[in-house]
Scaffold this active site. Structure first.
Site, PDB file in Angstrom:
ATOM      1  N   HIS A 132       4.928  -8.376  -4.451  1.00 45.29           N
ATOM      2  CA  HIS A 132       3.552  -8.634  -4.003  1.00 45.29           C
ATOM      3  C   HIS A 132       3.078 -10.018  -4.411  1.00 45.29           C
ATOM      4  O   HIS A 132       2.301 -10.130  -5.372  1.00 45.29           O
ATOM      5  CB  HIS A 132       2.601  -7.641  -4.684  1.00 45.29           C
ATOM      6  CG  HIS A 132       2.749  -6.230  -4.258  1.00 45.29           C
ATOM      7  ND1 HIS A 132       2.045  -5.685  -3.222  1.00 45.29           N
ATOM      8  CD2 HIS A 132       3.521  -5.230  -4.745  1.00 45.29           C
ATOM      9  CE1 HIS A 132       2.366  -4.415  -3.088  1.00 45.29           C
ATOM     10  NE2 HIS A 132       3.266  -4.114  -3.999  1.00 45.29           N
TER      11      HIS A 132
ATOM     12  N   ARG B 212      13.134   3.171   0.495  1.00 46.59           N
ATOM     13  CA  ARG B 212      11.787   3.307  -0.050  1.00 46.59           C
ATOM     14  C   ARG B 212      11.851   3.802  -1.503  1.00 46.59           C
ATOM     15  O   ARG B 212      12.752   4.575  -1.840  1.00 46.59           O
ATOM     16  CB  ARG B 212      11.054   4.311   0.847  1.00 46.59           C
ATOM     17  CG  ARG B 212       9.632   4.546   0.507  1.00 46.59           C
ATOM     18  CD  ARG B 212       8.938   5.348   1.613  1.00 46.59           C
ATOM     19  NE  ARG B 212       7.693   5.852   1.077  1.00 46.59           N
ATOM     20  CZ  ARG B 212       7.525   7.087   0.645  1.00 46.59           C
ATOM     21  NH1 ARG B 212       8.494   7.968   0.739  1.00 46.59           N
ATOM     22  NH2 ARG B 212       6.366   7.450   0.138  1.00 46.59           N
TER      23      ARG B 212
ATOM     24  N   ILE C 200       5.858  -2.889  -7.441  1.00 50.91           N
ATOM     25  CA  ILE C 200       5.125  -1.642  -7.691  1.00 50.91           C
ATOM     26  C   ILE C 200       5.698  -0.552  -6.779  1.00 50.91           C
ATOM     27  O   ILE C 200       5.487  -0.582  -5.567  1.00 50.91           O
ATOM     28  CB  ILE C 200       3.615  -1.818  -7.412  1.00 50.91           C
ATOM     29  CG1 ILE C 200       3.041  -2.997  -8.219  1.00 50.91           C
ATOM     30  CG2 ILE C 200       2.854  -0.522  -7.728  1.00 50.91           C
ATOM     31  CD1 ILE C 200       1.670  -3.452  -7.759  1.00 50.91           C
ATOM     32  N   ARG C 201       6.444   0.368  -7.380  1.00 44.72           N
ATOM     33  CA  ARG C 201       7.127   1.413  -6.581  1.00 44.72           C
ATOM     34  C   ARG C 201       7.723   0.799  -5.317  1.00 44.72           C
ATOM     35  O   ARG C 201       7.475   1.234  -4.187  1.00 44.72           O
ATOM     36  CB  ARG C 201       6.180   2.568  -6.243  1.00 44.72           C
ATOM     37  CG  ARG C 201       5.897   3.442  -7.466  1.00 44.72           C
ATOM     38  CD  ARG C 201       4.951   4.583  -7.185  1.00 44.72           C
ATOM     39  NE  ARG C 201       5.464   5.524  -6.190  1.00 44.72           N
ATOM     40  CZ  ARG C 201       6.419   6.422  -6.410  1.00 44.72           C
ATOM     41  NH1 ARG C 201       7.012   6.496  -7.580  1.00 44.72           N
ATOM     42  NH2 ARG C 201       6.792   7.245  -5.468  1.00 44.72           N
TER      43      ARG C 201
ATOM     44  N   CYS D 167       6.156  -5.257   0.408  1.00 47.44           N
ATOM     45  CA  CYS D 167       6.312  -3.909  -0.144  1.00 47.44           C
ATOM     46  C   CYS D 167       6.208  -2.828   0.937  1.00 47.44           C
ATOM     47  O   CYS D 167       7.146  -2.666   1.707  1.00 47.44           O
ATOM     48  CB  CYS D 167       5.348  -3.707  -1.308  1.00 47.44           C
ATOM     49  SG  CYS D 167       5.890  -2.392  -2.400  1.00 47.44           S
TER      50      CYS D 167
ATOM     51  N   GLY E  72       0.870  -1.177   0.000  1.00 49.20           N
ATOM     52  CA  GLY E  72       0.000   0.000   0.000  1.00 49.20           C
ATOM     53  C   GLY E  72       0.895   1.211   0.000  1.00 49.20           C
ATOM     54  O   GLY E  72       1.838   1.294  -0.775  1.00 49.20           O
ATOM     55  N   GLU E  73       0.649   2.108   0.904  1.00 45.88           N
ATOM     56  CA  GLU E  73       1.473   3.309   1.017  1.00 45.88           C
ATOM     57  C   GLU E  73       1.954   3.400   2.472  1.00 45.88           C
ATOM     58  O   GLU E  73       1.159   3.624   3.379  1.00 45.88           O
ATOM     59  CB  GLU E  73       0.647   4.529   0.591  1.00 45.88           C
ATOM     60  CG  GLU E  73       1.349   5.839   0.760  1.00 45.88           C
ATOM     61  CD  GLU E  73       2.774   5.852   0.218  1.00 45.88           C
ATOM     62  OE1 GLU E  73       2.988   5.524  -0.962  1.00 45.88           O
ATOM     63  OE2 GLU E  73       3.689   6.187   0.999  1.00 45.88           O
ATOM     64  N   SER E  74       3.256   3.227   2.640  1.00 47.77           N
ATOM     65  CA  SER E  74       3.789   3.118   4.007  1.00 47.77           C
ATOM     66  C   SER E  74       3.576   4.385   4.818  1.00 47.77           C
ATOM     67  O   SER E  74       3.370   4.319   6.035  1.00 47.77           O
ATOM     68  CB  SER E  74       5.276   2.773   3.963  1.00 47.77           C
ATOM     69  OG  SER E  74       6.004   3.764   3.266  1.00 47.77           O
TER      70      SER E  74
ATOM     71  N   GLU F  46       0.816 -11.637  -3.202  1.00 51.48           N
ATOM     72  CA  GLU F  46      -0.646 -11.692  -3.043  1.00 51.48           C
ATOM     73  C   GLU F  46      -1.381 -11.290  -4.312  1.00 51.48           C
ATOM     74  O   GLU F  46      -2.557 -11.575  -4.449  1.00 51.48           O
ATOM     75  CB  GLU F  46      -1.092 -10.809  -1.855  1.00 51.48           C
ATOM     76  CG  GLU F  46      -1.009  -9.296  -2.047  1.00 51.48           C
ATOM     77  CD  GLU F  46       0.399  -8.721  -1.865  1.00 51.48           C
ATOM     78  OE1 GLU F  46       1.353  -9.514  -1.752  1.00 51.48           O
ATOM     79  OE2 GLU F  46       0.523  -7.486  -1.855  1.00 51.48           O
TER      80      GLU F  46
HETATM   81  N1  LIG Z   1       3.369  -1.249  -3.591  1.00 55.82           N
HETATM   82  C1  LIG Z   1       3.743  -0.708  -2.462  1.00 55.82           C
HETATM   83  O1  LIG Z   1       3.439  -1.190  -1.364  1.00 55.82           O
HETATM   84  C2  LIG Z   1       4.477   0.580  -2.623  1.00 55.82           C
HETATM   85  C3  LIG Z   1       5.115   1.103  -1.378  1.00 55.82           C
HETATM   86  C4  LIG Z   1       5.144   2.621  -1.429  1.00 55.82           C
HETATM   87  N2  LIG Z   1       6.026   3.121  -2.456  1.00 55.82           N
HETATM   88  C5  LIG Z   1       5.499   3.150  -0.058  1.00 55.82           C
HETATM   89  O2  LIG Z   1       6.390   3.896   0.102  1.00 55.82           O
HETATM   90  O3  LIG Z   1       4.862   2.781   0.867  1.00 55.82           O
END
Ligand SMILES: NC(=O)CC[C@H](N)C(=O)O
Length: 207
Positions: free
Chosen positions: A186, A114, A145-146, A85, A53-55, A188
């Protein structure tokens, strides 16, 4: 007659991110995936997944939901945890490239960078050799993904996978320390659930 074994209850931190995908993956792998949003739910599970997700968002919500200290304490007490991630970022003892004030839960003696892969390979898929998989050593199809990578590992940390080729060749993308597991990618969402099986096994082995 042997008593039926109860599947382990594995929590998925359900503040933000791809929570449903992890719950489905855990259910497929013979565990019971349950949502965790409250302190008492942390105390009731045999293991915990921190999703992608987004940390930075998950970090803020951990504060708002007053979950940071209970989860830190549970990890310190030996609760098995798997982070994918953003989850890997949250499990890192040391973080590079976070936003100002961003905290982690910690638990893994690693430095994680990150958004490490940069713009050219922002998001990509590749096949990875992952050590210690429960059923066979066919490469894992990994979706990034990023994603973060692991810059540096402490002495007790096992490196399970590195990127095989391309601009990020050699970068560490899966690690384990005791019962704490983390991947930059990921599983999942790729449909290859061997890492979830590995984690369910880690939880089951603790009995
Ligand atoms: N797919 C992801 O979980 C990306 C992580 C996201 N770039 C972050 O800093 O949290």
């Amino acid at each position: 007659m042997t008593a039926p074994t109860t599947p382990p209850a594995i929590g998925v931190l359900a503040l933000q991110g791809d929570v449903r995908e992890h719950v489905a993956a855990l259910d497929t792998c013979g565990a019971r995936g349950v949502l965790v949003r409250r302190e008492r739910e942390v105390e009731a599970v045999d293991g915990l997944v921190i999703p992608g997700g987004e940390s930075t968002t998950i970090d803020k919500l951990l504060g708002i939901f007053e979950l940071r200290d209970p989860i830190r304490a549970a990890i310190r007490a030996g609760l098995p945890v798997y982070g994918s991630c953003a989850g890997m970022i949250l499990l890192a003892d040391r973080l590079e490239g976070g936003v100002e004030g961003q905290q982690t839960l910690g638990g893994l003696d690693v430095t994680v960078r990150r958004n490490a892969f940069g713009r050219q390979v922002d998001s990509f898929e590749t096949d990875l050799e992952v050590a210690g998989l429960p059923d066979g050593d066919l490469p894992v199809h990994a979706v990034f993904i990023r994603a973060p990578w692991v810059e540096e590992v402490g002495p007790g940390v096992q490196v399970l996978a590195t990127v095989g080729s391309g601009p990020a060749a050699g970068r560490i993308v899966a690690v384990r320390e005791r019962d704490v597991l983390a991947t930059s990618f990921h599983p999942e969402i790729s449909g290859d659930l061997r890492l979830h099986r590995m984690f369910v096994q880690i939880v089951a082995d603790r009995g």
